[in-house]
Every structure is written in C-alpha cells, then in structure tokens.
Design a protein around this motif. Structure first.
Motif, PDB file in Angstrom:
ATOM      1  N   CYS A 305       1.213  -1.129  -0.116  1.00  0.00           N
ATOM      2  CA  CYS A 305       0.059  -0.053   0.335  1.00  0.00           C
ATOM      3  C   CYS A 305       1.167   1.788   0.108  1.00  0.00           C
ATOM      4  CB  CYS A 305      -0.404   0.419   1.213  1.00  0.00           C
ATOM      5  SG  CYS A 305      -0.075   0.070   2.795  1.00  0.00           S
ATOM      6  N   PHE A 306       0.665   2.490  -0.771  1.00  0.00           N
ATOM      7  CA  PHE A 306       1.127   3.796  -0.791  1.00  0.00           C
ATOM      8  C   PHE A 306       0.761   4.536   0.479  1.00  0.00           C
ATOM      9  CE2 PHE A 306       2.804   3.802  -5.029  1.00  0.00           C
ATOM     10  CZ  PHE A 306       3.999   4.653  -4.596  1.00  0.00           C
ATOM     11  N   SER A 307       1.544   4.710   0.866  1.00  0.00           N
ATOM     12  CA  SER A 307       1.712   6.263   1.925  1.00  0.00           C
ATOM     13  C   SER A 307       0.560   7.822   1.346  1.00  0.00           C
ATOM     14  CB  SER A 307       2.300   6.530   2.874  1.00  0.00           C
ATOM     15  OG  SER A 307       2.828   7.390   3.301  1.00  0.00           O
ATOM     16  N   HIS A 308       0.203   8.640   1.938  1.00  0.00           N
ATOM     17  CA  HIS A 308      -0.625   9.223   1.575  1.00  0.00           C
ATOM     18  C   HIS A 308       0.310  10.705   1.492  1.00  0.00           C
ATOM     19  CE1 HIS A 308      -4.578   7.431   2.715  1.00  0.00           C
ATOM     20  NE2 HIS A 308      -4.253   7.090   3.302  1.00  0.00           N
ATOM     21  N   ASP A 309       1.845  10.604   1.791  1.00  0.00           N
ATOM     22  CA  ASP A 309       2.565  11.505   1.569  1.00  0.00           C
ATOM     23  C   ASP A 309       3.496  11.241  -0.362  1.00  0.00           C
ATOM     24  OD1 ASP A 309       3.874   9.223   2.044  1.00  0.00           O
ATOM     25  OD2 ASP A 309       5.491  10.133   3.977  1.00  0.00           O
ATOM     26  N   GLY A 310       2.689  10.144  -0.659  1.00  0.00           N
ATOM     27  CA  GLY A 310       2.937   9.631  -1.575  1.00  0.00           C
ATOM     28  C   GLY A 310       4.984   9.623  -1.650  1.00  0.00           C
ATOM     29  N   LEU A 311       5.344   8.686  -0.806  1.00  0.00           N
ATOM     30  CA  LEU A 311       7.045   8.946  -0.698  1.00  0.00           C
ATOM     31  C   LEU A 311       7.560   8.042   0.386  1.00  0.00           C
ATOM     32  CD1 LEU A 311       8.613  12.829   0.881  1.00  0.00           C
ATOM     33  CD2 LEU A 311       8.651  11.953  -1.364  1.00  0.00           C
ATOM     34  N   HIS A 312       6.089   6.624   1.069  1.00  0.00           N
ATOM     35  CA  HIS A 312       7.009   5.808   1.546  1.00  0.00           C
ATOM     36  C   HIS A 312       5.498   4.688   1.013  1.00  0.00           C
ATOM     37  CE1 HIS A 312       8.326   8.766   4.357  1.00  0.00           C
ATOM     38  NE2 HIS A 312       9.012   7.391   4.180  1.00  0.00           N
ATOM     39  N   ALA A 365       3.154   2.439  14.040  1.00  0.00           N
ATOM     40  CA  ALA A 365       3.348   4.291  13.886  1.00  0.00           C
ATOM     41  C   ALA A 365       4.287   4.065  12.435  1.00  0.00           C
ATOM     42  CB  ALA A 365       4.562   5.425  14.953  1.00  0.00           C
ATOM     43  N   THR A 366       3.563   5.889  11.398  1.00  0.00           N
ATOM     44  CA  THR A 366       4.309   5.325  10.072  1.00  0.00           C
ATOM     45  C   THR A 366       5.671   6.584  10.116  1.00  0.00           C
ATOM     46  OG1 THR A 366       3.036   7.058   8.693  1.00  0.00           O
ATOM     47  CG2 THR A 366       2.332   4.934   8.756  1.00  0.00           C
ATOM     48  N   PRO A 367       6.385   5.862   8.717  1.00  0.00           N
ATOM     49  CA  PRO A 367       7.674   6.341   9.082  1.00  0.00           C
ATOM     50  C   PRO A 367       7.333   8.435   9.067  1.00  0.00           C
ATOM     51  CG  PRO A 367       8.237   4.757   8.004  1.00  0.00           C
ATOM     52  CD  PRO A 367       6.588   5.096   7.909  1.00  0.00           C
ATOM     53  N   SER A 368       7.821   9.129   9.711  1.00  0.00           N
ATOM     54  CA  SER A 368       7.188  11.038   9.315  1.00  0.00           C
ATOM     55  C   SER A 368       8.534  12.211   9.236  1.00  0.00           C
ATOM     56  CB  SER A 368       7.048  10.391  11.116  1.00  0.00           C
ATOM     57  OG  SER A 368       8.076  11.313  12.246  1.00  0.00           O
ATOM     58  N   GLN A 369       7.778  12.393   7.865  1.00  0.00           N
ATOM     59  CA  GLN A 369       8.884  13.162   7.496  1.00  0.00           C
ATOM     60  C   GLN A 369       8.094  14.303   6.759  1.00  0.00           C
ATOM     61  OE1 GLN A 369      11.345  11.133   4.768  1.00  0.00           O
ATOM     62  NE2 GLN A 369      12.484  12.211   3.982  1.00  0.00           N
TER      63      GLN A 369
END
Length: 407
Positions: A305-312, A365-369
């Motif tokens: 699945c794709f994260s909503h930041d488009g980076l992960h 918790a997902t990677p935060s950036q």
C-alpha cells in the motif's frame, strides 16, 4: 530502524474455535477517518470508531505513539447529529468475508444510468456505506451508521476477492473475483451491474482505482498487471515484468505511480502511463532468477500500500516482516515483525499502518517526514498531468525526470 507499535485489536477466541477460517484478508479505513473495519474471520466484520480506538490505546497505556495522531483525526459531522455519531458494530455477513470497501456519496454525482426515474435508495452526503465481498460470490452493502443491510448483489459465481469504490464519490463499485472477471456496479442505480471486464486468464486477486477514477488496475493469478479505461470500460494496457502471480496493487496519491506485489518476492513501482518499472523492492537477497521466482514461498509478498505522503510504500511478506520503503531508497527505512500478515492499509491521515492477521489487526506508527516543497509541487502537477504531457513541457530535462519520478 524498527517501527513503533501503536496498538492491536485482537479477535475473540474460544476453546473450540478452529484457526481455519479465522484469516483476516481485509482491513479498511473510512474515507473521512471515522471508522476502521476488518474481517474477524468466518462471517464476522467488526466496525469501530477510529478516533475512539486510538484513544483507548493511549488511555490503557499498552502502546505508545497514539498521542501524536489522535488529535488530528476528523469525526464524522452531519446535521442529523446523533444518528451519525460513530458507534461500534458487529456485522454477520452470512458467509466468509474476503473483501471490504468503504464508499461515500457526492450528491451532485449522478448515476451513470440516465433512464432511471425511480430509485429505492437515494444516498446522501451524510451516509457511509460498507461493501463486503463473500465466499459465495455475493456482495452485501451495509449502512455503517446503523449496521443495516441495504443491498445484496448477486452476479459473481466465485469468491469476491477484492472490492474498491471510485474515489470521486460516484458510488461506482468494482469487484474482483475468482470467476476471472471484474464487475462494475452503480450503487446510485440501486446496485445495477453496469459492465463485466474480462481478460484475466485466471483468478483476479485485487483491484484499485487511480485517484481521479479514470483508470482501474487489476491483478491476479498471472504475471501481468491489467490497466482499464473506466470511461470506455476497455483495457488500456498490460504491464509485463513480474515472474509470478501478482496479488496486490495500489496507486500513489497523485496517480503518477503504481505499486504491485507479487509472489516473485518483489514489489514493483511502475509509471502506469508508459508501463515502465521505476523501482524494485526485493524481499529476498539475492533475488531469485525468473526460473525460480515461485520457489521462495517463505518470501512471497502478500500486500502493498502507498502512504498518503506519496513517498513511502508498505509491504507484507511471508518472512514475518512488515517493511516501510521510501520510493527513492533501495532498502527499507523501517521494519516490524508480523506473523501470517495478509493485508495492510494506511489510515486516512497516513500516520498509522494497519495490518491484518488471523482475525486480528495490528498498528504501527509510519515513518514521519516533512515533504519537501519540490515533492509537494511534483504531486500537485502529477495529479492533473500524465507522463506524456509532462515530457512535452518546455522545462529542463532534469526537472522532467524529477516530475516523472525517474530521479
């Protein structure tokens, strides 16, 4: 780095409960972040208010990380007030549940069937629907706020393996089945089946809409990835590159990328507009050669699945690991342990990953950036421009490559 655990929701067990049938093949968040749903195994789907769920994790002190995300989650608001206040439901679907999808309506989006003068249902903006795909080929549509059954769709002849609503609020639903077909339903036309999409030579495992609802991706028991034009209901192209069955797919938030997971131990990130593989995330090192690509079944990738930041991107594999990848890095940025993981999805705000296993759900918790301004601009442009148009822009080649995710 190891991902931080947020919490877990465990399925109830009894001394006589057989493990067979307890698989959690699907977990989903409502588009507005109000609800979480998952299949507890057998015939049961559990619906819980997501904000309340996070608060419980925090209050009981069993897991950390909930504090940062609970305050940002929206609650469903409506003029009908108490009626739509999120409350917990347990739904008995009458058969083993294989797939789930939430859908919400946009009133000005009309039914695609133009000659309808009467409808049994008039779905409003204050309604939230849950579609469940069952072992007997039926699809049942439920009112999330009341837990009542609204529609029973009966055209598939085998297991309904996946479901997806068009993101545009039209209440167009697509189902993927082991009967080798995808079927398109219009819930604003009382669940009328509009089209059957044929082309898969074997079982269809998964399907996903692009963010603008114009393209549908479908994958199944073959090496090809199928892309469909949802305006003409015709096949756009096949993406060739995997060496074994492709079991999961998802578009990036801007629609510029497509992630696919396969039993060949790989996740590919494609440019779906030109059919090129941009990234390869391997789960076995060294990667198996094509002739042995199906032999490493302890490394089969089950979900992506794709994260909503488009980076992960997150992936689940049979090696008992959850992995978080950055789309511009070769190795995972975070990992977490999970036995028998079958499905995963990001929460609506992207801060939590939910993964299903044996009727239970686990959260990390997902990677935060903080996304760079360049990446935010890239996503804004790619939401409205396909690759072919980007390449024709009068801008430097390096900027074109960046906009096309090639650097």
């Amino acid at each position: 780095a190891r991902s931080r655990t947020v919490g877990e929701l465990l399925a109830p067990t009894s001394p006589f409960d057989k493990k067979c049938g307890r698989e959690n093949w699907t977990v989903a968040f409502a588009p507005d972040g109000s609800y979480l749903a998952w299949s507890q195994g057998h015939r049961i789907v559990k619906l819980v208010p997501w904000a309340q769920c996070l608060n419980n994790f925090l209050l009981h002190g069993t897991k950390n990380g909930a504090n940062a995300v609970s305050t940002r989650l929206p609650r469903q608001s409506s003029e009908s007030g108490q009626k739509n206040k999120p409350c917990e439901h347990i739904i008995d679907c009458g058969d083993i549940v294989w797939s789930l999808a939430f859908g919400s309506s946009v009133p000005e989006k009309q039914s695609r069937c133009v000659n309808i003068e009467w409808h049994r249902f008039k779905f409003g903006q204050d309604q939230l629907l849950l579609a469940t795909g069952l072992n007997n080929g039926r699809i049942k549509i439920w009112d999330v706020y009341t837990g009542k059954l609204l529609l029973n769709l009966m055209d598939h002849t085998e297991v309904v393996r996946d479901l997806t609503f068009a993101p545009d609020g039209s209440l167009i639903l697509v189902s993927a089945s082991r009967d080798k077909t995808l079927r398109v339903w219009d819930l604003k036309d009382d669940g009328n089946m509009m089209k059957v999409l044929r082309g898969h030579p074997n079982w269809v495992y998964g399907c996903a809409f692009s963010p603008d609802s114009s393209i549908l991706c479908s994958v199944g028991a073959s090496k090809a990835v199928f892309l469909w034009d949802m305006d003409k209901y015709s096949m756009l192209r096949k993406l060739e590159g995997h060496h074994n069955d492709v079991v999961a797919c998802e578009f990036s938030p801007d629609g510029a990328l497509l992630a696919t997971a396969s039993y060949d131990t790989r996740v590919y990130v494609w440019d779906p507009h030109i059919g090129v593989i941009l990234r390869e995330f391997g789960h076995l090192f060294p990667p198996p050669t094509p002739i042995f690509a199906g032999g490493a079944n302890d490394r089969w990738v089950r979900a992506v699945c794709f994260s909503h930041d488009g980076l992960h991107v997150a992936s689940l594999a049979d090696d008992k690991m959850v992995r978080f990848w950055r789309i511009d890095e070769e190795y995972p940025v975070q990992v977490a342990p999970l036995n028998n993981g079958l499905c995963c999805t990001f929460s609506t705000d992207g801060s939590v990953l939910a993964a299903g296993q044996d009727g239970s759900v686990y959260f990390w918790a997902t990677p935060s950036q903080v996304s760079s301004l360049q990446h935010l601009c890239r996503m804004a442009i790619r939401r409205v421009m396909p690759t072919s148009q980007v390449k024709n822009l009068p801008i430097p080649c390096k900027v074109v490559e960046f906009l096309c995710y090639q650097i």
